[in-house]
Design a protein around this motif. Sequence first.
Motif, PDB file in Angstrom:
ATOM      1  N   LEU A   5       0.836  -1.205   0.000  1.00 33.86           N
ATOM      2  CA  LEU A   5       0.000   0.000   0.000  1.00 33.86           C
ATOM      3  C   LEU A   5       0.868   1.251   0.000  1.00 33.86           C
ATOM      4  O   LEU A   5       1.972   1.252   0.532  1.00 33.86           O
ATOM      5  CB  LEU A   5      -0.895  -0.008   1.246  1.00 33.86           C
ATOM      6  CG  LEU A   5      -1.813  -1.231   1.388  1.00 33.86           C
ATOM      7  CD1 LEU A   5      -2.534  -1.201   2.728  1.00 33.86           C
ATOM      8  CD2 LEU A   5      -2.814  -1.295   0.234  1.00 33.86           C
ATOM      9  N   TYR A   7       0.804   5.469   0.958  1.00 33.60           N
ATOM     10  CA  TYR A   7       0.155   6.365   1.925  1.00 33.60           C
ATOM     11  C   TYR A   7       0.421   7.789   1.469  1.00 33.60           C
ATOM     12  O   TYR A   7       1.573   8.207   1.387  1.00 33.60           O
ATOM     13  CB  TYR A   7       0.731   6.107   3.320  1.00 33.60           C
ATOM     14  CG  TYR A   7       0.519   4.677   3.766  1.00 33.60           C
ATOM     15  CD1 TYR A   7      -0.586   4.337   4.533  1.00 33.60           C
ATOM     16  CD2 TYR A   7       1.404   3.675   3.381  1.00 33.60           C
ATOM     17  CE1 TYR A   7      -0.803   3.027   4.920  1.00 33.60           C
ATOM     18  CE2 TYR A   7       1.196   2.356   3.769  1.00 33.60           C
ATOM     19  CZ  TYR A   7       0.092   2.034   4.540  1.00 33.60           C
ATOM     20  OH  TYR A   7      -0.128   0.741   4.917  1.00 33.60           O
ATOM     21  N   GLU A   8      -0.638   8.514   1.150  1.00 33.31           N
ATOM     22  CA  GLU A   8      -0.488   9.805   0.479  1.00 33.31           C
ATOM     23  C   GLU A   8      -1.135  10.928   1.279  1.00 33.31           C
ATOM     24  O   GLU A   8      -2.335  10.912   1.514  1.00 33.31           O
ATOM     25  CB  GLU A   8      -1.129   9.716  -0.915  1.00 33.31           C
ATOM     26  CG  GLU A   8      -0.478   8.631  -1.764  1.00 33.31           C
ATOM     27  CD  GLU A   8      -1.266   8.301  -3.017  1.00 33.31           C
ATOM     28  OE1 GLU A   8      -2.291   8.973  -3.284  1.00 33.31           O
ATOM     29  OE2 GLU A   8      -0.849   7.364  -3.725  1.00 33.31           O
ATOM     30  N   PRO A 103     -13.478   3.537   3.163  1.00 38.56           N
ATOM     31  CA  PRO A 103     -13.140   3.080   1.814  1.00 38.56           C
ATOM     32  C   PRO A 103     -14.050   3.679   0.745  1.00 38.56           C
ATOM     33  O   PRO A 103     -15.217   3.983   0.999  1.00 38.56           O
ATOM     34  CB  PRO A 103     -13.345   1.559   1.882  1.00 38.56           C
ATOM     35  CG  PRO A 103     -14.213   1.315   3.062  1.00 38.56           C
ATOM     36  CD  PRO A 103     -14.288   2.548   3.901  1.00 38.56           C
ATOM     37  N   PHE A 129      -8.673  -3.839   1.828  1.00 36.13           N
ATOM     38  CA  PHE A 129      -8.195  -3.925   0.441  1.00 36.13           C
ATOM     39  C   PHE A 129      -8.307  -5.338  -0.135  1.00 36.13           C
ATOM     40  O   PHE A 129      -8.056  -5.535  -1.314  1.00 36.13           O
ATOM     41  CB  PHE A 129      -6.759  -3.402   0.337  1.00 36.13           C
ATOM     42  CG  PHE A 129      -6.687  -1.904   0.201  1.00 36.13           C
ATOM     43  CD1 PHE A 129      -7.083  -1.283  -0.981  1.00 36.13           C
ATOM     44  CD2 PHE A 129      -6.245  -1.121   1.251  1.00 36.13           C
ATOM     45  CE1 PHE A 129      -7.034   0.100  -1.106  1.00 36.13           C
ATOM     46  CE2 PHE A 129      -6.188   0.264   1.133  1.00 36.13           C
ATOM     47  CZ  PHE A 129      -6.576   0.875  -0.052  1.00 36.13           C
ATOM     48  N   ASP A 135     -11.006   0.975  -3.889  1.00 35.15           N
ATOM     49  CA  ASP A 135      -9.957   1.633  -4.673  1.00 35.15           C
ATOM     50  C   ASP A 135      -9.022   2.432  -3.759  1.00 35.15           C
ATOM     51  O   ASP A 135      -7.802   2.355  -3.892  1.00 35.15           O
ATOM     52  CB  ASP A 135     -10.591   2.559  -5.714  1.00 35.15           C
ATOM     53  CG  ASP A 135      -9.550   3.244  -6.577  1.00 35.15           C
ATOM     54  OD1 ASP A 135      -8.762   2.527  -7.235  1.00 35.15           O
ATOM     55  OD2 ASP A 135      -9.517   4.494  -6.594  1.00 35.15           O
ATOM     56  N   THR A 136      -9.616   3.218  -2.863  1.00 34.35           N
ATOM     57  CA  THR A 136      -8.823   3.990  -1.904  1.00 34.35           C
ATOM     58  C   THR A 136      -9.480   3.881  -0.525  1.00 34.35           C
ATOM     59  O   THR A 136     -10.672   3.590  -0.416  1.00 34.35           O
ATOM     60  CB  THR A 136      -8.757   5.490  -2.275  1.00 34.35           C
ATOM     61  OG1 THR A 136     -10.073   6.023  -2.313  1.00 34.35           O
ATOM     62  CG2 THR A 136      -8.066   5.718  -3.612  1.00 34.35           C
ATOM     63  N   GLN A 138      -9.586   6.327   2.988  1.00 35.26           N
ATOM     64  CA  GLN A 138      -9.154   7.543   3.681  1.00 35.26           C
ATOM     65  C   GLN A 138      -9.083   7.248   5.173  1.00 35.26           C
ATOM     66  O   GLN A 138     -10.029   6.734   5.763  1.00 35.26           O
ATOM     67  CB  GLN A 138     -10.133   8.690   3.414  1.00 35.26           C
ATOM     68  CG  GLN A 138     -10.105   9.142   1.959  1.00 35.26           C
ATOM     69  CD  GLN A 138     -10.993  10.339   1.695  1.00 35.26           C
ATOM     70  OE1 GLN A 138     -11.616  10.884   2.610  1.00 35.26           O
ATOM     71  NE2 GLN A 138     -11.068  10.740   0.443  1.00 35.26           N
ATOM     72  N   THR A 150      -4.598   9.372   2.467  1.00 33.16           N
ATOM     73  CA  THR A 150      -5.287   8.417   1.598  1.00 33.16           C
ATOM     74  C   THR A 150      -4.368   7.218   1.339  1.00 33.16           C
ATOM     75  O   THR A 150      -3.163   7.398   1.136  1.00 33.16           O
ATOM     76  CB  THR A 150      -5.660   9.088   0.272  1.00 33.16           C
ATOM     77  OG1 THR A 150      -6.614  10.135   0.543  1.00 33.16           O
ATOM     78  CG2 THR A 150      -6.281   8.098  -0.708  1.00 33.16           C
ATOM     79  N   VAL A 151      -4.953   6.045   1.357  1.00 31.51           N
ATOM     80  CA  VAL A 151      -4.197   4.811   1.136  1.00 31.51           C
ATOM     81  C   VAL A 151      -4.692   4.172  -0.159  1.00 31.51           C
ATOM     82  O   VAL A 151      -5.898   4.160  -0.425  1.00 31.51           O
ATOM     83  CB  VAL A 151      -4.388   3.835   2.313  1.00 31.51           C
ATOM     84  CG1 VAL A 151      -3.455   2.633   2.186  1.00 31.51           C
ATOM     85  CG2 VAL A 151      -4.181   4.546   3.638  1.00 31.51           C
ATOM     86  N   ARG A 152      -3.749   3.721  -0.988  1.00 33.37           N
ATOM     87  CA  ARG A 152      -4.140   2.972  -2.189  1.00 33.37           C
ATOM     88  C   ARG A 152      -3.133   1.865  -2.429  1.00 33.37           C
ATOM     89  O   ARG A 152      -2.050   1.857  -1.865  1.00 33.37           O
ATOM     90  CB  ARG A 152      -4.265   3.905  -3.395  1.00 33.37           C
ATOM     91  CG  ARG A 152      -2.977   4.538  -3.860  1.00 33.37           C
ATOM     92  CD  ARG A 152      -3.205   5.464  -5.054  1.00 33.37           C
ATOM     93  NE  ARG A 152      -3.727   6.749  -4.648  1.00 33.37           N
ATOM     94  CZ  ARG A 152      -4.863   7.300  -5.131  1.00 33.37           C
ATOM     95  NH1 ARG A 152      -5.575   6.659  -6.022  1.00 33.37           N
ATOM     96  NH2 ARG A 152      -5.247   8.489  -4.726  1.00 33.37           N
ATOM     97  N   ARG A 153      -3.524   0.922  -3.313  1.00 39.60           N
ATOM     98  CA  ARG A 153      -2.598  -0.159  -3.677  1.00 39.60           C
ATOM     99  C   ARG A 153      -1.466   0.438  -4.494  1.00 39.60           C
ATOM    100  O   ARG A 153      -1.706   1.321  -5.335  1.00 39.60           O
ATOM    101  CB  ARG A 153      -3.310  -1.236  -4.503  1.00 39.60           C
ATOM    102  CG  ARG A 153      -4.405  -1.970  -3.752  1.00 39.60           C
ATOM    103  CD  ARG A 153      -5.055  -3.031  -4.644  1.00 39.60           C
ATOM    104  NE  ARG A 153      -6.212  -3.624  -3.969  1.00 39.60           N
ATOM    105  CZ  ARG A 153      -7.454  -3.131  -4.060  1.00 39.60           C
ATOM    106  NH1 ARG A 153      -7.707  -2.059  -4.794  1.00 39.60           N
ATOM    107  NH2 ARG A 153      -8.445  -3.724  -3.408  1.00 39.60           N
TER     108      ARG A 153
END
Length: 155
Positions: A5, A7-8, A103, A129, A135-136, A138, A150-153
């Motif tokens: 993942l 982390y943004e 999510p 996930f 998809d994301t 928060q 925000t977390v995404r793959r």
Amino acid sequence: MNTELSYEGVPTSELDRIRCNSYDDFGNAVVSRTSEEGGEPLRCCLTLARAGEQITLVAHRPMTVGGPYAEVGPVFVHVADCPAPVADGFPFDYRDRQAVLRPYDVAGQMLDGVVAEPGTSETELKRLFEDPAVDTVQVRNVVAGCWNFTVRRQG
Ligand SMILES: [Zn+2]
């Protein structure tokens, strides 16, 4: 399924713009304040403020795809340039905080979220996930609901 993942926080381009203009993208002036006790969640470098650091509260819209869930909310950031977040898993300073994990699908529609107890956010994220519709996610504060990151793959 790949559960690596990313982390943004607030994107670097937006941080540069805010710091250069001394206004956020929503017209709020950057007002510097000194963190007195520390602990404010900073969305620039994904750390918690230390006492004495210069921080500011600005508005940010974390959702990039738009739609009715694309809320604008308050975020603390460092007033001056700071190092990019360490790309090493769930941000260390946030591990022992209770958090709301919210999510969203690829169209930005909200799916079922959870409240993660301190120390469980990373495990809960990986579980969320496992659902390919996610998809994301928060990560947000529990009481005020403010967005943390925000977390995404990856990939
Ligand atoms: Zn920072």
